[in-house]
Design an enzyme around this catalytic site. Structure first.
Site, PDB file in Angstrom:
ATOM      1  N   LYS A 257       5.391  -6.793   5.935  1.00  0.00           N
ATOM      2  CA  LYS A 257       6.815  -6.988   5.582  1.00  0.00           C
ATOM      3  C   LYS A 257       7.516  -5.727   5.060  1.00  0.00           C
ATOM      4  O   LYS A 257       8.612  -5.812   4.502  1.00  0.00           O
ATOM      5  CB  LYS A 257       6.997  -8.107   4.531  1.00  0.00           C
ATOM      6  CG  LYS A 257       6.385  -9.450   4.846  1.00  0.00           C
ATOM      7  CD  LYS A 257       6.576  -9.943   6.222  1.00  0.00           C
ATOM      8  CE  LYS A 257       7.986 -10.191   6.651  1.00  0.00           C
ATOM      9  NZ  LYS A 257       8.053 -10.545   8.095  1.00  0.00           N
TER      10      LYS A 257
ATOM     11  N   HIS B  71      16.909 -14.012   3.134  1.00  0.00           N
ATOM     12  CA  HIS B  71      15.980 -14.357   2.050  1.00  0.00           C
ATOM     13  C   HIS B  71      16.563 -15.471   1.189  1.00  0.00           C
ATOM     14  O   HIS B  71      17.774 -15.526   0.989  1.00  0.00           O
ATOM     15  CB  HIS B  71      15.728 -13.139   1.162  1.00  0.00           C
ATOM     16  CG  HIS B  71      14.934 -12.072   1.850  1.00  0.00           C
ATOM     17  ND1 HIS B  71      14.584 -10.898   1.249  1.00  0.00           N
ATOM     18  CD2 HIS B  71      14.411 -12.000   3.094  1.00  0.00           C
ATOM     19  CE1 HIS B  71      13.891 -10.165   2.086  1.00  0.00           C
ATOM     20  NE2 HIS B  71      13.784 -10.809   3.222  1.00  0.00           N
TER      21      HIS B  71
ATOM     22  N   LYS C   2      12.630 -10.653  12.219  1.00  0.00           N
ATOM     23  CA  LYS C   2      12.752  -9.468  11.359  1.00  0.00           C
ATOM     24  C   LYS C   2      14.180  -9.427  10.826  1.00  0.00           C
ATOM     25  O   LYS C   2      15.130  -9.565  11.604  1.00  0.00           O
ATOM     26  CB  LYS C   2      12.467  -8.184  12.130  1.00  0.00           C
ATOM     27  CG  LYS C   2      11.164  -8.203  12.906  1.00  0.00           C
ATOM     28  CD  LYS C   2       9.960  -8.182  12.001  1.00  0.00           C
ATOM     29  CE  LYS C   2       8.700  -8.399  12.818  1.00  0.00           C
ATOM     30  NZ  LYS C   2       7.510  -8.540  12.015  1.00  0.00           N
ATOM     31  N   GLY C   3      14.284  -9.226   9.542  1.00  0.00           N
ATOM     32  CA  GLY C   3      15.610  -9.187   8.931  1.00  0.00           C
ATOM     33  C   GLY C   3      16.133 -10.588   8.703  1.00  0.00           C
ATOM     34  O   GLY C   3      17.339 -10.822   8.773  1.00  0.00           O
TER      35      GLY C   3
ATOM     36  N   TYR D  36      19.577  -1.108  11.820  1.00  0.00           N
ATOM     37  CA  TYR D  36      19.669  -0.231  12.979  1.00  0.00           C
ATOM     38  C   TYR D  36      18.851  -0.812  14.125  1.00  0.00           C
ATOM     39  O   TYR D  36      17.793  -1.408  13.907  1.00  0.00           O
ATOM     40  CB  TYR D  36      19.144   1.170  12.641  1.00  0.00           C
ATOM     41  CG  TYR D  36      20.205   2.034  11.994  1.00  0.00           C
ATOM     42  CD1 TYR D  36      21.173   2.654  12.772  1.00  0.00           C
ATOM     43  CD2 TYR D  36      20.247   2.188  10.618  1.00  0.00           C
ATOM     44  CE1 TYR D  36      22.169   3.428  12.185  1.00  0.00           C
ATOM     45  CE2 TYR D  36      21.238   2.955  10.023  1.00  0.00           C
ATOM     46  CZ  TYR D  36      22.203   3.575  10.808  1.00  0.00           C
ATOM     47  OH  TYR D  36      23.179   4.330  10.234  1.00  0.00           O
TER      48      TYR D  36
HETATM   49  N1  LIG Z   1      15.712  -1.969  12.049  1.00  0.00           N
HETATM   50  C1  LIG Z   1      15.187  -3.057  11.512  1.00  0.00           C
HETATM   51  N2  LIG Z   1      15.404  -4.271  12.045  1.00  0.00           N
HETATM   52  C2  LIG Z   1      14.876  -5.379  11.478  1.00  0.00           C
HETATM   53  N3  LIG Z   1      14.088  -5.365  10.382  1.00  0.00           N
HETATM   54  C3  LIG Z   1      13.848  -4.176   9.822  1.00  0.00           C
HETATM   55  C4  LIG Z   1      14.378  -2.982  10.352  1.00  0.00           C
HETATM   56  N4  LIG Z   1      13.980  -1.956   9.565  1.00  0.00           N
HETATM   57  C5  LIG Z   1      13.245  -2.480   8.604  1.00  0.00           C
HETATM   58  N5  LIG Z   1      13.149  -3.820   8.747  1.00  0.00           N
HETATM   59  C6  LIG Z   1      12.427  -4.683   7.829  1.00  0.00           C
HETATM   60  O1  LIG Z   1      11.198  -5.038   8.418  1.00  0.00           O
HETATM   61  C7  LIG Z   1      10.763  -6.204   7.713  1.00  0.00           C
HETATM   62  C8  LIG Z   1       9.636  -6.843   8.469  1.00  0.00           C
HETATM   63  O2  LIG Z   1       8.518  -6.008   8.249  1.00  0.00           O
HETATM   64  P1  LIG Z   1       7.257  -5.991   9.201  1.00  0.00           P
HETATM   65  O3  LIG Z   1       7.664  -5.697  10.589  1.00  0.00           O
HETATM   66  O4  LIG Z   1       6.270  -5.083   8.585  1.00  0.00           O
HETATM   67  O5  LIG Z   1       6.778  -7.499   9.094  1.00  0.00           O
HETATM   68  S1  LIG Z   1       5.339  -8.057   9.522  1.00  0.00           S
HETATM   69  O6  LIG Z   1       4.405  -7.724   8.466  1.00  0.00           O
HETATM   70  O7  LIG Z   1       4.997  -7.468  10.815  1.00  0.00           O
HETATM   71  O8  LIG Z   1       5.558  -9.519   9.615  1.00  0.00           O
HETATM   72  C9  LIG Z   1      12.017  -7.025   7.619  1.00  0.00           C
HETATM   73  O9  LIG Z   1      11.899  -7.852   6.484  1.00  0.00           O
HETATM   74  P2  LIG Z   1      12.813  -9.159   6.290  1.00  0.00           P
HETATM   75  O10 LIG Z   1      14.203  -8.626   6.046  1.00  0.00           O
HETATM   76  O11 LIG Z   1      12.274  -9.865   5.113  1.00  0.00           O
HETATM   77  O12 LIG Z   1      12.699  -9.978   7.537  1.00  0.00           O
HETATM   78  C10 LIG Z   1      13.120  -5.994   7.475  1.00  0.00           C
HETATM   79  O13 LIG Z   1      13.604  -5.880   6.176  1.00  0.00           O
END
Ligand SMILES: Nc1ncnc2c1ncn2[C@@H]1O[C@H](COP(=O)(O)OS(=O)(=O)O)[C@@H](OP(=O)(O)O)[C@H]1O
Length: 359
Positions: free
Chosen positions: A98, A311, A307-308, A291
């Protein structure tokens, strides 16, 4: 009809009438016949070329690697191309879960010298996979040229004690990337994923407070996995027993979210590859709040909706309790890495209390 250019031009050939050679030449000159032949030849060659190029495009499209979503930037698989083969990874993103591991891998995959593994392979942390051996692992890798790097990411590698030794046994000079973010926000993000999975399965949702606060003591519950995963110093120490610090690149996940090209540039240096990825490769998507990759055709390739995600709202006192809990671990992590990530500089304000105070 009289003879002459104009009369020949408008001469109507009667049925059964035989043209003499002179008239044939005038009506259908040799030059025109050659031109016609040339046009037919060019047409045949053009059609042939179109058929060939279409079938090649179809082949490339059919084999393209897509990490998440469609893109004109995504890489074609190099399978079946000469001088390519599957190789064990020379670099692994080991976590943290995450913290932006998928974003980091997808962004690095734009680089021509990198081929990313799309799926999390869990080779080193799942015994049943590890027992299948390096050949199984290698078969999961994309085809690469000798000059390219293969990168895998499995965020649970960071926390599973057995993993560092196993990675070391495979390749003691491997490069490792650890991406971290504010541990309070990471813990909430971890919970948000757990919560969403429960909702999707129509299962009861345990409130964050019940998981993160020890009901008996009122302290932070250290055995809650989402909390445990955010104690970065403990996990890093386990890796440092096997690997030197210059083999491990620490990426600031909060910076990666704010300005991906800046963190990626540092990773390019760490990997010893040319600086190819720039600000112009990204576009900020306002509705997603993140981005995304800008494709060659100016369209966007954002990460998947998982992703994103939004919360749940967490009470400030819980966040501040977490902030205080992580403080000592953060300081240790700063000392280990020689870098202050600034996580302890902020405090969560209780907006309602603030408003009451102002009345
Ligand atoms: N560009 C972009 N687009 C979307 N999301 C982004 C990006 N950069 C960073 N993040 C952050 O990545 C978080 C998810 O982390 P991971 O990919 O490591 O998650 S996982 O462990 O594979 O499930 C995800 O966490 P959440 O916001 O809680 O969904 C994002 O905050």
């Amino acid at each position: 009809m009289t003879s002459g250019r104009s009369s020949i031009k408008y001469h109507i050939i009667q049925q059964g009438e035989r043209l003499d050679e002179t008239r044939k030449k005038i009506l259908c000159p040799k030059l025109t016949r050659y031109k016609l032949l040339a046009i037919v030849f060019i047409l045949v060659v053009t059609v042939f070329c179109i058929v060939i190029s279409n079938s090649q495009l179809h082949f490339l499209r059919g084999n393209s690697v897509c990490l998440s979503g469609n893109s004109s930037n995504h890489k074609e698989r190099l399978e079946h191309l000469p001088h390519t083969k599957r190789r064990l990874p020379q670099c692994i993103i080991i976590g943290a879960r995450k913290a932006g591991t998928r974003a980091l891998l997808s962004f690095l995959n734009i680089h021509p010298d990198i081929q990313a593994v799309g799926r999390e392979l869990h080779f080193f942390d799942f015994d049943e996979n590890y027992e299948l051996g390096y050949d199984w692992y290698r078969k999961k890798m994309p085809y690469t040229y000798k000059t390219q790097l293969t990168i895998e990411k499995t965020p649970s590698y960071l926390v599973e004690s057995v993993v560092p030794e196993r990675v070391y046994a495979m390749n003691s000079s491997i490069k490792l990337i650890l991406i971290v973010k504010d541990p309070v926000e990471r813990t909430i993000s971890d919970y948000a994923q757990f919560r969403e999975n429960k909702i999707i399965r129509h299962k009861p949702v345990i409130p964050f407070e019940n998981l993160v606060i020890d009901a008996d003591t009122g302290d932070i519950n250290r055995s809650y996995n989402a909390v445990r995963r955010s104690i970065y110093c403990r996990h890093l120490q386990k890796w440092l027993k096997y690997f030197s610090f210059d083999q491990i690149k620490i990426v600031d996940g909060d910076n990666l979210t704010r300005a991906p090209w800046k963190e990626i540039r540092k990773v390019e240096s760490f990997l010893g590859i040319s600086h190819e990825i720039t600000k112009s490769d990204f576009v900020f998507n306002v509705s997603r709040g993140f981005y995304c990759i800008k494709n060659d055709d100016a369209s966007e390739k954002c990460l998947s909706r998982s992703k994103g995600r939004k919360h749940p709202s967490i009470q400030p006192w819980i966040k501040n309790k977490l902030r205080a809990f992580f403080h000592q671990f953060n300081l240790k992590f700063y000392r280990l890495t020689g870098r202050d990530f600034g996580w302890d500089d902020s405090y969560y304000e209780d907006e309602e209390e603030e408003e009451k105070g102002q009345e």
